[in-house]
Design a protein around this motif. Structure first.
Motif, PDB file in Angstrom:
ATOM      1  N   GLY A  41      -5.787  17.244  -2.605  1.00  0.00           N
ATOM      2  CA  GLY A  41      -4.810  17.783  -3.533  1.00  0.00           C
ATOM      3  C   GLY A  41      -4.980  17.300  -4.953  1.00  0.00           C
ATOM      4  N   GLY A  42      -5.961  16.428  -5.186  1.00  0.00           N
ATOM      5  CA  GLY A  42      -6.228  15.964  -6.540  1.00  0.00           C
ATOM      6  C   GLY A  42      -5.546  14.674  -6.923  1.00  0.00           C
ATOM      7  N   VAL A  43      -5.112  13.902  -5.913  1.00  0.00           N
ATOM      8  CA  VAL A  43      -4.413  12.637  -6.169  1.00  0.00           C
ATOM      9  C   VAL A  43      -5.151  11.532  -5.417  1.00  0.00           C
ATOM     10  N   PRO A  44      -6.181  10.941  -6.026  1.00  0.00           N
ATOM     11  CA  PRO A  44      -7.031  10.006  -5.292  1.00  0.00           C
ATOM     12  C   PRO A  44      -6.539   8.565  -5.233  1.00  0.00           C
ATOM     13  N   ALA A  45      -5.738   8.129  -6.198  1.00  0.00           N
ATOM     14  CA  ALA A  45      -5.246   6.747  -6.186  1.00  0.00           C
ATOM     15  C   ALA A  45      -3.989   6.680  -5.326  1.00  0.00           C
ATOM     16  N   ILE A  46      -4.007   5.808  -4.320  1.00  0.00           N
ATOM     17  CA  ILE A  46      -2.950   5.768  -3.306  1.00  0.00           C
ATOM     18  C   ILE A  46      -2.472   4.328  -3.146  1.00  0.00           C
ATOM     19  N   GLU A  47      -1.173   4.114  -3.292  1.00  0.00           N
ATOM     20  CA  GLU A  47      -0.593   2.785  -3.106  1.00  0.00           C
ATOM     21  C   GLU A  47       0.090   2.720  -1.749  1.00  0.00           C
ATOM     22  N   VAL A  48      -0.445   1.892  -0.864  1.00  0.00           N
ATOM     23  CA  VAL A  48       0.151   1.660   0.449  1.00  0.00           C
ATOM     24  C   VAL A  48       0.977   0.382   0.365  1.00  0.00           C
ATOM     25  N   THR A  49       2.268   0.490   0.568  1.00  0.00           N
ATOM     26  CA  THR A  49       3.140  -0.665   0.388  1.00  0.00           C
ATOM     27  C   THR A  49       3.123  -1.589   1.604  1.00  0.00           C
ATOM     28  N   LEU A  50       3.263  -2.876   1.326  1.00  0.00           N
ATOM     29  CA  LEU A  50       3.294  -3.875   2.394  1.00  0.00           C
ATOM     30  C   LEU A  50       4.700  -3.994   2.974  1.00  0.00           C
ATOM     31  N   ARG A  51       5.242  -2.861   3.394  1.00  0.00           N
ATOM     32  CA  ARG A  51       6.599  -2.872   3.942  1.00  0.00           C
ATOM     33  C   ARG A  51       6.620  -2.640   5.445  1.00  0.00           C
ATOM     34  N   THR A  52       5.453  -2.415   6.026  1.00  0.00           N
ATOM     35  CA  THR A  52       5.372  -2.190   7.472  1.00  0.00           C
ATOM     36  C   THR A  52       4.201  -2.974   8.045  1.00  0.00           C
ATOM     37  N   ALA A  53       4.237  -3.162   9.349  1.00  0.00           N
ATOM     38  CA  ALA A  53       3.157  -3.884  10.024  1.00  0.00           C
ATOM     39  C   ALA A  53       1.843  -3.111  10.005  1.00  0.00           C
ATOM     40  N   ALA A  54       1.930  -1.803   9.779  1.00  0.00           N
ATOM     41  CA  ALA A  54       0.725  -0.963   9.813  1.00  0.00           C
ATOM     42  C   ALA A  54      -0.008  -0.911   8.477  1.00  0.00           C
ATOM     43  N   ALA A  55       0.558  -1.501   7.439  1.00  0.00           N
ATOM     44  CA  ALA A  55       0.048  -1.276   6.082  1.00  0.00           C
ATOM     45  C   ALA A  55      -1.410  -1.702   5.907  1.00  0.00           C
ATOM     46  N   LEU A  56      -1.749  -2.926   6.266  1.00  0.00           N
ATOM     47  CA  LEU A  56      -3.108  -3.405   6.011  1.00  0.00           C
ATOM     48  C   LEU A  56      -4.132  -2.679   6.869  1.00  0.00           C
ATOM     49  N   GLU A  57      -3.763  -2.346   8.101  1.00  0.00           N
ATOM     50  CA  GLU A  57      -4.667  -1.555   8.937  1.00  0.00           C
ATOM     51  C   GLU A  57      -4.902  -0.189   8.313  1.00  0.00           C
ATOM     52  N   ALA A  58      -3.862   0.387   7.743  1.00  0.00           N
ATOM     53  CA  ALA A  58      -3.988   1.673   7.064  1.00  0.00           C
ATOM     54  C   ALA A  58      -4.921   1.565   5.866  1.00  0.00           C
ATOM     55  N   VAL A  59      -4.793   0.503   5.101  1.00  0.00           N
ATOM     56  CA  VAL A  59      -5.661   0.298   3.933  1.00  0.00           C
ATOM     57  C   VAL A  59      -7.110   0.170   4.369  1.00  0.00           C
ATOM     58  N   ARG A  60      -7.351  -0.610   5.416  1.00  0.00           N
ATOM     59  CA  ARG A  60      -8.727  -0.775   5.913  1.00  0.00           C
ATOM     60  C   ARG A  60      -9.320   0.564   6.317  1.00  0.00           C
ATOM     61  N   ALA A  61      -8.541   1.380   6.993  1.00  0.00           N
ATOM     62  CA  ALA A  61      -9.037   2.673   7.462  1.00  0.00           C
ATOM     63  C   ALA A  61      -9.339   3.606   6.292  1.00  0.00           C
ATOM     64  N   ILE A  62      -8.440   3.661   5.316  1.00  0.00           N
ATOM     65  CA  ILE A  62      -8.655   4.538   4.167  1.00  0.00           C
ATOM     66  C   ILE A  62      -9.882   4.088   3.376  1.00  0.00           C
ATOM     67  N   ALA A  63      -9.992   2.774   3.161  1.00  0.00           N
ATOM     68  CA  ALA A  63     -11.128   2.242   2.403  1.00  0.00           C
ATOM     69  C   ALA A  63     -12.452   2.552   3.076  1.00  0.00           C
TER      70      ALA A  63
END
Length: 214
Positions: A41-63
């Motif tokens: 959709g043209g929005v490449p910068a994504i901020e995943v907040t550290l508000r859930t237990a899944a956050a860092l796993e999500a960041v690793r997967a996206i990266a």
């Protein structure tokens, strides 16, 4: 990466699109398709907040899996958060405020930081530490576009990503200001669309957000 390099990288991140999605993700399995929809959709910068237990796993997967995504970590409160974000593969970090201890840690960890400020004194303190790119948070409760407009005169060196209470309907008020490069918003990844796996819907929201700066 020295401080000047980190500042340049934050500026590049802020200029990638008019909106940085602020994502609260409960299920890391949604991270990759969500990020692909945002990038499409043209929005490449994504901020995943550290508000859930899944956050860092999500960041690793996206990266690791999403080409074109520039994934960052939000709600960074401590050196431990900053280091965890860096080790997960984040390209930038965002904090709601800034403490001396966090800023000291940011000097040692090669991860660009977008620190938060809500008052002129906080913004000035960050400027003294060499930060020219700040998060204005919480944007609407703290004074909104009118406050940022007032800061443009006495603090012309600073550029902001206002976040907090901003919607698709009000983002343009902030983006029209000379000292705003982008806004942060949670409306691109609503909880119901994430839960339903409505990636087409998220892509449509991203496309509309990408046009806000036109």
């Amino acid at each position: 990466m020295n401080h000047a390099d980190r500042q340049q990288e934050i500026e590049r991140t802020m200029r990638r699109a008019p909106v940085i999605p602020v994502v609260v993700i409960e299920d890391a399995r949604a991270a990759v398709p969500m990020a692909r929809a945002l990038v499409a959709g043209g929005v490449p910068a994504i901020e995943v907040t550290l508000r859930t237990a899944a956050a860092l796993e999500a960041v690793r997967a996206i990266a690791a899996e999403v080409e074109g995504a520039v994934v960052g970590v939000g709600t960074v409160l401590s050196e431990a958060d900053l280091r965890a974000a860096y080790e997960a593969g984040a390209r930038f970090a965002v904090s709601p405020g800034a403490t001396s201890r966090l800023l000291d840690a940011a000097s040692d960890i090669p991860l660009p930081l977008l620190p938060g400020a809500a008052t002129a004194s906080e913004a000035m303190a960050l400027l003294e530490r060499g930060y020219r790119y700040l998060k204005f948070f919480p944007a609407v409760p703290a004074g909104g576009a009118k406050l940022l407009a007032a800061w443009a005169g006495p603090l012309p060196q600073l550029r902001f990503c206002p976040t907090g209470g901003i919607s698709a309907a009000t983002a343009g008020d902030f983006l029209a200001l000379p000292n705003v490069l982008c806004v942060g918003g949670s409306w691109l990844t609503p909880a119901d669309k994430l839960a339903a796996g409505d990636w087409a819907g998220i892509e449509a929201l991203a496309r509309a957000a990408a046009r806000l700066g036109a």
